[in-house]
Design an enzyme around this catalytic site. Structure first.
Site, PDB file in Angstrom:
ATOM      1  N   VAL A  59      -1.323   8.764 -32.890  1.00 46.10           N
ATOM      2  CA  VAL A  59      -0.426   9.540 -33.763  1.00 46.10           C
ATOM      3  C   VAL A  59       1.030   9.522 -33.289  1.00 46.10           C
ATOM      4  CG1 VAL A  59      -2.176  11.169 -34.676  1.00 46.10           C
ATOM      5  CG2 VAL A  59      -0.904  11.758 -32.598  1.00 46.10           C
ATOM      6  N   TYR A 151       3.783  22.525 -22.868  1.00 46.65           N
ATOM      7  CA  TYR A 151       2.676  22.629 -23.837  1.00 46.65           C
ATOM      8  C   TYR A 151       2.952  23.806 -24.776  1.00 46.65           C
ATOM      9  CZ  TYR A 151      -1.921  23.190 -25.938  1.00 46.65           C
ATOM     10  OH  TYR A 151      -2.944  23.313 -26.842  1.00 46.65           O
ATOM     11  N   LYS A 155       3.478  23.766 -28.871  1.00 44.47           N
ATOM     12  CA  LYS A 155       2.682  24.544 -29.828  1.00 44.47           C
ATOM     13  C   LYS A 155       3.532  25.598 -30.547  1.00 44.47           C
ATOM     14  CE  LYS A 155      -1.279  22.453 -29.670  1.00 44.47           C
ATOM     15  NZ  LYS A 155      -1.882  21.851 -30.866  1.00 44.47           N
ATOM     16  N   GLY A 182      -7.689  30.480 -28.845  1.00 47.03           N
ATOM     17  CA  GLY A 182      -7.642  30.665 -27.394  1.00 47.03           C
ATOM     18  C   GLY A 182      -8.541  29.612 -26.767  1.00 47.03           C
ATOM     19  N   THR A 186     -13.915  22.250 -24.783  1.00 49.99           N
ATOM     20  CA  THR A 186     -13.911  20.869 -25.304  1.00 49.99           C
ATOM     21  C   THR A 186     -13.477  19.956 -24.155  1.00 49.99           C
ATOM     22  OG1 THR A 186     -11.590  20.998 -25.908  1.00 49.99           O
ATOM     23  CG2 THR A 186     -13.160  21.700 -27.595  1.00 49.99           C
TER      24      THR A 186
HETATM   25  P1  NDP Z   1     -10.115  17.374 -27.218  1.00 54.89           P
HETATM   26  O1  NDP Z   1      -9.465  16.791 -25.998  1.00 54.89           O
HETATM   27  O2  NDP Z   1     -11.594  17.497 -27.222  1.00 54.89           O
HETATM   28  O3  NDP Z   1      -9.678  16.571 -28.510  1.00 54.89           O
HETATM   29  C1  NDP Z   1      -8.376  16.084 -28.678  1.00 54.89           C
HETATM   30  C2  NDP Z   1      -8.386  15.101 -29.836  1.00 54.89           C
HETATM   31  O4  NDP Z   1      -7.031  14.654 -30.071  1.00 54.89           O
HETATM   32  C3  NDP Z   1      -9.221  13.866 -29.544  1.00 54.89           C
HETATM   33  O5  NDP Z   1      -9.978  13.532 -30.676  1.00 54.89           O
HETATM   34  C4  NDP Z   1      -8.191  12.794 -29.245  1.00 54.89           C
HETATM   35  O6  NDP Z   1      -8.666  11.533 -29.688  1.00 54.89           O
HETATM   36  C5  NDP Z   1      -7.022  13.236 -30.130  1.00 54.89           C
HETATM   37  N1  NDP Z   1      -5.753  12.714 -29.617  1.00 54.89           N
HETATM   38  C6  NDP Z   1      -5.130  13.050 -28.468  1.00 54.89           C
HETATM   39  N2  NDP Z   1      -4.024  12.304 -28.309  1.00 54.89           N
HETATM   40  C7  NDP Z   1      -3.952  11.478 -29.392  1.00 54.89           C
HETATM   41  C8  NDP Z   1      -3.054  10.474 -29.811  1.00 54.89           C
HETATM   42  N3  NDP Z   1      -1.986  10.143 -29.075  1.00 54.89           N
HETATM   43  N4  NDP Z   1      -3.286   9.828 -30.981  1.00 54.89           N
HETATM   44  C9  NDP Z   1      -4.365  10.137 -31.728  1.00 54.89           C
HETATM   45  N5  NDP Z   1      -5.254  11.085 -31.391  1.00 54.89           N
HETATM   46  C10 NDP Z   1      -5.052  11.747 -30.234  1.00 54.89           C
HETATM   47  O7  NDP Z   1      -9.432  18.798 -27.409  1.00 54.89           O
HETATM   48  P2  NDP Z   1      -9.596  19.926 -28.538  1.00 54.89           P
HETATM   49  O8  NDP Z   1     -10.578  19.547 -29.550  1.00 54.89           O
HETATM   50  O9  NDP Z   1      -9.752  21.200 -27.828  1.00 54.89           O
HETATM   51  O10 NDP Z   1      -8.125  19.887 -29.147  1.00 54.89           O
HETATM   52  C11 NDP Z   1      -7.846  19.754 -30.524  1.00 54.89           C
HETATM   53  C12 NDP Z   1      -6.583  20.540 -30.849  1.00 54.89           C
HETATM   54  O11 NDP Z   1      -6.822  21.916 -30.580  1.00 54.89           O
HETATM   55  C13 NDP Z   1      -5.359  20.145 -30.030  1.00 54.89           C
HETATM   56  O12 NDP Z   1      -4.228  20.145 -30.860  1.00 54.89           O
HETATM   57  C14 NDP Z   1      -5.260  21.265 -28.985  1.00 54.89           C
HETATM   58  O13 NDP Z   1      -3.965  21.446 -28.532  1.00 54.89           O
HETATM   59  C15 NDP Z   1      -5.756  22.438 -29.817  1.00 54.89           C
HETATM   60  N6  NDP Z   1      -6.233  23.590 -29.078  1.00 54.89           N
HETATM   61  C16 NDP Z   1      -7.243  23.475 -28.153  1.00 54.89           C
HETATM   62  C17 NDP Z   1      -7.674  24.590 -27.468  1.00 54.89           C
HETATM   63  C18 NDP Z   1      -8.711  24.528 -26.389  1.00 54.89           C
HETATM   64  O14 NDP Z   1      -8.813  25.486 -25.585  1.00 54.89           O
HETATM   65  N7  NDP Z   1      -9.529  23.493 -26.320  1.00 54.89           N
HETATM   66  C19 NDP Z   1      -7.110  25.920 -27.751  1.00 54.89           C
HETATM   67  C20 NDP Z   1      -6.045  25.912 -28.716  1.00 54.89           C
HETATM   68  C21 NDP Z   1      -5.656  24.803 -29.361  1.00 54.89           C
HETATM   69  P3  NDP Z   1      -8.485  10.140 -28.935  1.00 54.89           P
HETATM   70  O15 NDP Z   1      -8.398  10.438 -27.465  1.00 54.89           O
HETATM   71  O16 NDP Z   1      -9.696   9.352 -29.321  1.00 54.89           O
HETATM   72  O17 NDP Z   1      -7.241   9.583 -29.493  1.00 54.89           O
HETATM   73  C1  8X3 Z   2      -5.215  25.697 -25.470  1.00 56.35           C
HETATM   74  C2  8X3 Z   2      -5.397  27.098 -24.990  1.00 56.35           C
HETATM   75  O1  8X3 Z   2      -4.544  28.829 -23.297  1.00 56.35           O
HETATM   76  O2  8X3 Z   2      -4.823  26.545 -22.515  1.00 56.35           O
HETATM   77  O3  8X3 Z   2      -4.193  25.571 -26.381  1.00 56.35           O
HETATM   78  O4  8X3 Z   2      -3.015  27.110 -23.967  1.00 56.35           O
HETATM   79  S1  8X3 Z   2      -4.371  27.400 -23.637  1.00 56.35           S
END
Ligand code: NDP
Ligand code: 8X3
Length: 250
Positions: A59, A151, A155, A182, A186
Protein backbone atom coordinates in the site's frame (compact mmCIF):
# COMPACT_ATOMS: atom_id res chain seq x y z
CA UNK A 1 -28.03 -6.74 -3.60
CA UNK A 2 -24.72 -8.60 -3.29
CA UNK A 3 -21.94 -6.19 -2.36
CA UNK A 4 -18.21 -6.24 -3.01
CA UNK A 5 -15.70 -5.33 -0.29
CA UNK A 6 -12.07 -4.34 -0.79
CA UNK A 7 -10.03 -5.23 2.31
CA UNK A 8 -6.44 -4.09 2.76
CA UNK A 9 -4.25 -6.10 5.15
CA UNK A 10 -6.34 -9.23 4.58
CA UNK A 11 -3.44 -11.65 5.10
CA UNK A 12 -3.67 -11.71 8.90
CA UNK A 13 -5.34 -10.42 12.05
CA UNK A 14 -8.29 -8.05 11.76
CA UNK A 15 -8.30 -7.99 7.95
CA UNK A 16 -8.33 -11.77 7.63
CA UNK A 17 -11.07 -12.14 10.26
CA UNK A 18 -13.12 -9.49 8.44
CA UNK A 19 -12.69 -11.40 5.17
CA UNK A 20 -14.00 -14.56 6.84
CA UNK A 21 -17.13 -12.98 8.36
CA UNK A 22 -17.87 -11.06 5.16
CA UNK A 23 -17.51 -14.24 3.06
CA UNK A 24 -19.86 -16.16 5.34
CA UNK A 25 -22.38 -13.36 4.89
CA UNK A 26 -22.17 -13.52 1.12
CA UNK A 27 -20.16 -10.34 0.55
CA UNK A 28 -17.87 -10.62 -2.48
CA UNK A 29 -14.22 -10.01 -1.65
CA UNK A 30 -11.15 -8.29 -3.00
CA UNK A 31 -8.38 -9.33 -0.62
CA UNK A 32 -5.12 -7.38 -0.51
CA UNK A 33 -1.70 -7.81 1.07
CA UNK A 34 1.98 -8.35 0.32
CA UNK A 35 2.09 -12.07 1.22
CA UNK A 36 0.81 -13.73 -1.94
CA UNK A 37 0.83 -17.25 -0.46
CA UNK A 38 -1.55 -16.22 2.29
CA UNK A 39 -3.85 -14.47 -0.18
CA UNK A 40 -3.97 -17.65 -2.25
CA UNK A 41 -4.79 -19.85 0.79
CA UNK A 42 -7.50 -17.44 1.91
CA UNK A 43 -8.99 -17.39 -1.57
CA UNK A 44 -9.06 -21.21 -1.64
CA UNK A 45 -10.73 -21.33 1.80
CA UNK A 46 -13.33 -18.61 1.21
CA UNK A 47 -14.33 -19.35 -2.38
CA UNK A 48 -16.86 -21.91 -1.12
CA UNK A 49 -18.82 -19.00 0.40
CA UNK A 50 -18.40 -16.14 -2.07
CA UNK A 51 -16.53 -14.83 -5.11
CA UNK A 52 -12.97 -13.84 -4.21
CA UNK A 53 -10.35 -11.84 -6.09
CA UNK A 54 -6.86 -11.10 -4.71
CA UNK A 55 -4.45 -8.22 -5.22
CA UNK A 56 -0.85 -8.53 -4.15
CA UNK A 57 0.69 -5.08 -3.57
CA UNK A 58 2.36 -2.82 -1.04
CA UNK A 59 0.00 0.00 0.00
CA UNK A 60 2.92 2.37 0.51
CA UNK A 61 3.97 2.14 -3.16
CA UNK A 62 1.77 4.55 -5.04
CA UNK A 63 2.39 3.03 -8.48
CA UNK A 64 1.74 -0.50 -7.22
CA UNK A 65 -1.56 0.62 -5.66
CA UNK A 66 -2.80 2.30 -8.83
CA UNK A 67 -1.67 -0.56 -11.08
CA UNK A 68 -3.19 -3.24 -8.85
CA UNK A 69 -6.59 -1.56 -8.59
CA UNK A 70 -6.71 -0.90 -12.35
CA UNK A 71 -5.96 -4.60 -12.95
CA UNK A 72 -9.14 -5.83 -11.24
CA UNK A 73 -11.30 -8.09 -13.43
CA UNK A 74 -14.39 -6.33 -14.76
CA UNK A 75 -16.80 -8.08 -12.42
CA UNK A 76 -14.77 -6.85 -9.40
CA UNK A 77 -14.39 -3.25 -10.49
CA UNK A 78 -17.39 -1.94 -8.57
CA UNK A 79 -16.30 -1.61 -4.95
CA UNK A 80 -19.14 -0.99 -2.49
CA UNK A 81 -17.19 -1.26 0.76
CA UNK A 82 -13.58 -0.22 1.38
CA UNK A 83 -11.93 -1.46 4.57
CA UNK A 84 -8.75 0.58 5.11
CA UNK A 85 -7.08 -1.81 7.53
CA UNK A 86 -3.46 -2.41 6.40
CA UNK A 87 -0.98 -1.02 8.88
CA UNK A 88 1.35 -1.79 11.72
CA UNK A 89 3.51 -0.28 14.44
CA UNK A 90 7.25 -0.51 13.82
CA UNK A 91 9.22 -0.21 17.06
CA UNK A 92 8.28 1.10 20.50
CA UNK A 93 10.84 3.58 21.78
CA UNK A 94 11.26 7.18 22.81
CA UNK A 95 11.36 9.89 20.20
CA UNK A 96 15.09 10.32 20.84
CA UNK A 97 15.79 6.60 20.29
CA UNK A 98 13.38 5.81 17.44
CA UNK A 99 14.74 5.08 13.97
CA UNK A 100 13.87 7.07 10.89
CA UNK A 101 13.31 3.83 8.95
CA UNK A 102 10.57 2.84 11.42
CA UNK A 103 9.04 6.32 11.23
CA UNK A 104 9.05 6.21 7.43
CA UNK A 105 7.41 2.77 7.44
CA UNK A 106 4.58 3.86 9.77
CA UNK A 107 3.84 7.12 7.98
CA UNK A 108 4.19 5.58 4.51
CA UNK A 109 1.98 2.55 5.25
CA UNK A 110 -0.52 3.72 7.87
CA UNK A 111 -1.13 7.20 6.44
CA UNK A 112 0.04 7.48 2.84
CA UNK A 113 -0.97 3.90 2.03
CA UNK A 114 -4.49 4.55 3.28
CA UNK A 115 -4.60 7.72 1.17
CA UNK A 116 -3.31 6.03 -2.01
CA UNK A 117 -5.91 3.26 -1.77
CA UNK A 118 -8.72 5.71 -0.94
CA UNK A 119 -7.75 8.04 -3.79
CA UNK A 120 -8.00 5.15 -6.26
CA UNK A 121 -11.40 3.97 -5.04
CA UNK A 122 -13.33 7.10 -3.94
CA UNK A 123 -14.02 8.44 -7.50
CA UNK A 124 -16.24 5.47 -8.40
CA UNK A 125 -18.15 5.97 -5.12
CA UNK A 126 -18.72 9.69 -5.71
CA UNK A 127 -19.81 8.88 -9.26
CA UNK A 128 -22.41 6.40 -7.97
CA UNK A 129 -23.38 8.54 -4.93
CA UNK A 130 -22.95 5.47 -2.81
CA UNK A 131 -20.31 3.57 -0.88
CA UNK A 132 -18.92 2.73 2.54
CA UNK A 133 -15.43 3.40 3.86
CA UNK A 134 -14.30 1.91 7.18
CA UNK A 135 -11.00 3.24 8.48
CA UNK A 136 -9.23 1.14 11.10
CA UNK A 137 -7.61 3.60 13.48
CA UNK A 138 -6.55 2.75 17.01
CA UNK A 139 -6.74 3.98 20.57
CA UNK A 140 -3.28 5.29 19.59
CA UNK A 141 -5.19 7.73 17.38
CA UNK A 142 -7.19 8.99 20.35
CA UNK A 143 -4.47 9.21 23.00
CA UNK A 144 -0.68 9.42 23.01
CA UNK A 145 1.18 6.98 25.26
CA UNK A 146 4.85 6.70 26.27
CA UNK A 147 7.07 5.43 23.41
CA UNK A 148 4.12 5.45 21.00
CA UNK A 149 5.11 8.79 19.40
CA UNK A 150 5.14 8.19 15.61
CA UNK A 151 2.69 5.26 15.64
CA UNK A 152 0.32 7.49 17.66
CA UNK A 153 0.92 10.32 15.17
CA UNK A 154 0.11 8.01 12.25
CA UNK A 155 -3.13 6.87 13.90
CA UNK A 156 -4.06 10.45 14.89
CA UNK A 157 -3.71 11.15 11.16
CA UNK A 158 -6.07 8.24 10.38
CA UNK A 159 -8.55 9.69 12.90
CA UNK A 160 -8.31 13.10 11.20
CA UNK A 161 -8.66 11.59 7.72
CA UNK A 162 -11.68 9.59 8.85
CA UNK A 163 -13.38 12.84 9.92
CA UNK A 164 -12.20 14.63 6.76
CA UNK A 165 -13.62 11.91 4.51
CA UNK A 166 -16.95 12.07 6.30
CA UNK A 167 -17.10 15.84 5.78
CA UNK A 168 -15.92 15.92 2.16
CA UNK A 169 -17.93 12.88 1.05
CA UNK A 170 -21.10 13.89 2.88
CA UNK A 171 -22.78 15.32 -0.21
CA UNK A 172 -22.12 12.09 -2.10
CA UNK A 173 -24.16 9.93 0.28
CA UNK A 174 -21.04 7.93 1.20
CA UNK A 175 -20.83 6.44 4.68
CA UNK A 176 -17.52 6.74 6.55
CA UNK A 177 -16.76 5.01 9.86
CA UNK A 178 -13.70 4.88 12.08
CA UNK A 179 -13.04 1.92 14.36
CA UNK A 180 -10.39 2.33 17.03
CA UNK A 181 -9.39 -0.86 18.87
CA UNK A 182 -7.32 -1.31 21.99
CA UNK A 183 -5.15 -4.42 22.36
CA UNK A 184 -6.05 -7.05 19.74
CA UNK A 185 -4.13 -10.34 19.77
CA UNK A 186 -2.78 -10.56 16.20
CA UNK A 187 0.63 -10.47 14.53
CA UNK A 188 0.71 -6.74 15.33
CA UNK A 189 3.16 -7.00 18.25
CA UNK A 190 5.42 -9.43 16.37
CA UNK A 191 5.79 -6.77 13.71
CA UNK A 192 6.21 -4.00 16.29
CA UNK A 193 8.98 -5.99 18.04
CA UNK A 194 10.56 -7.13 14.76
CA UNK A 195 9.89 -10.84 15.10
CA UNK A 196 10.58 -11.16 18.85
CA UNK A 197 7.80 -13.70 19.50
CA UNK A 198 8.28 -13.89 23.28
CA UNK A 199 8.07 -10.12 23.68
CA UNK A 200 5.03 -10.06 21.44
CA UNK A 201 3.31 -12.82 23.46
CA UNK A 202 3.89 -10.89 26.70
CA UNK A 203 1.74 -8.01 25.37
CA UNK A 204 -1.30 -10.32 25.45
CA UNK A 205 -0.53 -12.37 28.57
CA UNK A 206 -2.30 -12.13 31.94
CA UNK A 207 -5.64 -10.89 30.58
CA UNK A 208 -8.09 -11.59 27.77
CA UNK A 209 -7.15 -9.37 24.85
CA UNK A 210 -9.57 -8.60 22.03
CA UNK A 211 -9.46 -11.17 19.25
CA UNK A 212 -9.40 -10.27 15.56
CA UNK A 213 -12.85 -11.87 15.19
CA UNK A 214 -14.26 -9.45 17.83
CA UNK A 215 -13.31 -6.47 15.69
CA UNK A 216 -14.43 -8.19 12.48
CA UNK A 217 -17.83 -8.81 14.07
CA UNK A 218 -18.11 -5.09 14.89
CA UNK A 219 -17.06 -4.09 11.37
CA UNK A 220 -19.73 -6.41 9.99
CA UNK A 221 -22.32 -4.88 12.33
CA UNK A 222 -21.33 -1.36 11.26
CA UNK A 223 -21.61 -2.08 7.53
CA UNK A 224 -24.93 -3.89 7.82
CA UNK A 225 -26.96 -1.06 9.41
CA UNK A 226 -29.71 0.43 7.24
CA UNK A 227 -28.22 2.87 4.72
CA UNK A 228 -29.44 5.98 6.59
CA UNK A 229 -27.50 4.90 9.72
CA UNK A 230 -23.80 5.74 9.94
CA UNK A 231 -21.88 4.66 13.03
CA UNK A 232 -19.23 7.30 12.72
CA UNK A 233 -16.70 6.39 15.38
CA UNK A 234 -16.15 3.47 17.72
CA UNK A 235 -13.49 2.95 20.39
CA UNK A 236 -13.27 -0.71 21.44
CA UNK A 237 -11.24 -1.93 24.40
CA UNK A 238 -10.80 -5.35 25.99
CA UNK A 239 -12.64 -5.29 29.33
CA UNK A 240 -9.28 -5.54 31.10
CA UNK A 241 -7.98 -2.35 29.48
CA UNK A 242 -9.07 1.13 30.57
CA UNK A 243 -6.59 3.31 28.66
CA UNK A 244 -3.58 2.52 26.45
CA UNK A 245 -1.51 2.11 29.61
CA UNK A 246 -3.98 0.92 32.30
CA UNK A 247 -4.32 -2.83 31.95
CA UNK A 248 -5.70 -5.13 34.65
CA UNK A 249 -3.30 -8.09 34.32
CA UNK A 250 -3.21 -11.18 36.59
P1 NDP B 1 -1.47 -7.76 11.65
O1 NDP B 1 0.02 -7.54 11.74
O2 NDP B 1 -1.99 -9.10 12.00
O3 NDP B 1 -1.99 -7.38 10.21
C1 NDP B 1 -1.49 -6.28 9.50
C2 NDP B 1 -1.96 -6.40 8.06
O4 NDP B 1 -1.52 -5.23 7.33
C3 NDP B 1 -1.38 -7.61 7.35
O5 NDP B 1 -2.38 -8.23 6.58
C4 NDP B 1 -0.30 -7.03 6.47
O6 NDP B 1 -0.19 -7.79 5.27
C5 NDP B 1 -0.87 -5.65 6.14
N1 NDP B 1 0.19 -4.71 5.78
C6 NDP B 1 1.16 -4.22 6.58
N2 NDP B 1 2.00 -3.44 5.88
C7 NDP B 1 1.54 -3.44 4.59
C8 NDP B 1 1.96 -2.84 3.39
N3 NDP B 1 3.05 -2.07 3.34
N4 NDP B 1 1.25 -3.06 2.25
C9 NDP B 1 0.15 -3.85 2.28
N5 NDP B 1 -0.31 -4.44 3.39
C10 NDP B 1 0.38 -4.25 4.53
O7 NDP B 1 -2.10 -6.65 12.59
P2 NDP B 1 -3.63 -6.26 12.92
O8 NDP B 1 -4.57 -7.13 12.22
O9 NDP B 1 -3.72 -6.13 14.38
O10 NDP B 1 -3.65 -4.79 12.30
C11 NDP B 1 -4.62 -4.34 11.39
C12 NDP B 1 -4.88 -2.86 11.64
O11 NDP B 1 -5.41 -2.70 12.95
C13 NDP B 1 -3.64 -1.97 11.56
O12 NDP B 1 -3.97 -0.78 10.91
C14 NDP B 1 -3.30 -1.71 13.03
O13 NDP B 1 -2.62 -0.52 13.21
C15 NDP B 1 -4.71 -1.67 13.61
N6 NDP B 1 -4.81 -1.89 15.04
C16 NDP B 1 -4.31 -3.03 15.63
C17 NDP B 1 -4.43 -3.20 16.99
C18 NDP B 1 -3.84 -4.38 17.71
O14 NDP B 1 -3.68 -4.31 18.96
N7 NDP B 1 -3.53 -5.47 17.04
C19 NDP B 1 -5.14 -2.22 17.83
C20 NDP B 1 -5.59 -1.06 17.11
C21 NDP B 1 -5.46 -0.93 15.78
P3 NDP B 1 1.16 -8.18 4.52
O15 NDP B 1 2.24 -8.25 5.56
O16 NDP B 1 0.85 -9.49 3.87
O17 NDP B 1 1.36 -7.09 3.54
C1 8X3 C 1 -2.58 -0.90 18.58
C2 8X3 C 1 -2.92 -0.72 20.02
O1 8X3 C 1 -2.12 0.33 22.23
O2 8X3 C 1 -0.46 -0.77 20.84
O3 8X3 C 1 -2.95 0.17 17.80
O4 8X3 C 1 -1.36 1.34 20.19
S1 8X3 C 1 -1.65 0.10 20.84
Amino acid sequence: MVQTAFITGATSGIGEATAIIFAKNNIRLILCGRRADRLQTLKENLSKYTAVSTLNFDVSKRNEVEKAIKSLPEDFQQIDILINNAGNAHGLSTIQDGTIDDWDAMLDINVKGLLYVSKAIIPQMTKRNSGFIVNIGSIAGKEVYPNGNVYCASKHAVNALNKAMRIDLNKYNIRVSGIHPGAVETEFSEVRFKGDVEKAKSVYSGYKALQAADIADIIHFVITRPYHVNIEDLVVYPTAQATPTILNKD
